[in-house]
Design a protein around this motif. Structure first.
Motif: not given
Length: 232
Positions: A127-129, A135-137, A176-178
């Motif tokens: 959500q925060a882009n 990627l880490r998570l 990232i949001r996608g």
């Protein structure tokens, strides 16, 4: 009285092993981009060590197909051809699906709750882009499941795949949001809670496949080598 033989104490964790482990983890976690050039001098400086352990670490990584040694001594994070990418995705779907199905049989409630927390943080990062956090998570979430499968040989095979494809996940940063549209973390967790291995496996396979569709749309691939003409 017999003469006492004295040996120097060996370090439990040699320096080149630590350098190799850190570089390996960075590649798997997509901290480098495909095609990125690295130098022994720069990496040595970053670690605060001499060039010798870094050279040894890069030699091992080259044998694992995680890096390519160029003629000028520079190290490159390899680009993949579309064919190589497709093969790695096919293998990831197979092995990560098996690992997830195995995990469903033995995973503990504590491990599931830990996955739930990571999934929540993943959602927030998307959500925060925040590409680095996502990627880490993402890697942390997947490998927590693989470890929960209690299948070390299988986990090692999956790690070897991620060594080759990990840097390509850097392309997720394009949107990232996608990733919220293709992630199947909630479905995986729900199936693990029910000890439903078949459904958990299918959800993991869908997650890998959905990510691959996005990556193929935005990634830059290497040209496949052309076959030399055959003589008569």
């Amino acid at each position: 009285m017999t003469e006492q033989v004295v040996f120097e104490k060996l370090e439990r964790d040699p320096l080149h092993e630590r350098v190799h482990r850190e570089l390996r983890s960075a590649i798997i976690a997509a901290r480098f981009e495909p095609g990125q050039k690295l130098t022994v001098r720069a990496i040595s400086s970053a670690f605060g060590v001499s060039t010798m352990p870094v050279r040894a670490a890069f030699a091992r990584l080259a044998a694992e197909k995680a890096v390519t040694a160029l003629a000028n001594g520079t190290i490159s994070i390899p680009l993949l051809t579309r064919e190589q990418f497709d093969e790695l995705i096919e293998l990831r779907m197979l092995l990560e699906g098996i690992a997830t199905e195995k995990a469903a049989r033995v995973i503990t409630d504590e491990e599931i709750e830990a996955l739930q927390l990571i999934a929540g943080e993943l959602h927030e990062a998307a959500q925060a882009n925040d590409a680095d956090a996502y990627l880490r998570l993402n890697q942390q979430f997947k490998f927590a499941i693989f470890k929960a499968a209690r299948a070390p040989a299988l986990e090692d095979l999956i790690e070897r795949l991620w060594l080759q494809i990990g840097p390509f996940m850097r392309h997720y940063a394009a949107d990232i949001r996608g990733q919220l549209d293709t992630d199947r973390y909630d479905a995986v967790i729900a199936a693990l809670r029910r000890a439903d291995g078949r459904t958990a496996r299918a959800a993991m396979e869908e997650d890998v496949a959905g990510g691959a569709v996005f990556l193929k749309r935005v990634a830059v691939f290497a040209e496949a080598p052309t076959e030399p003409p055959t003589g008569k």
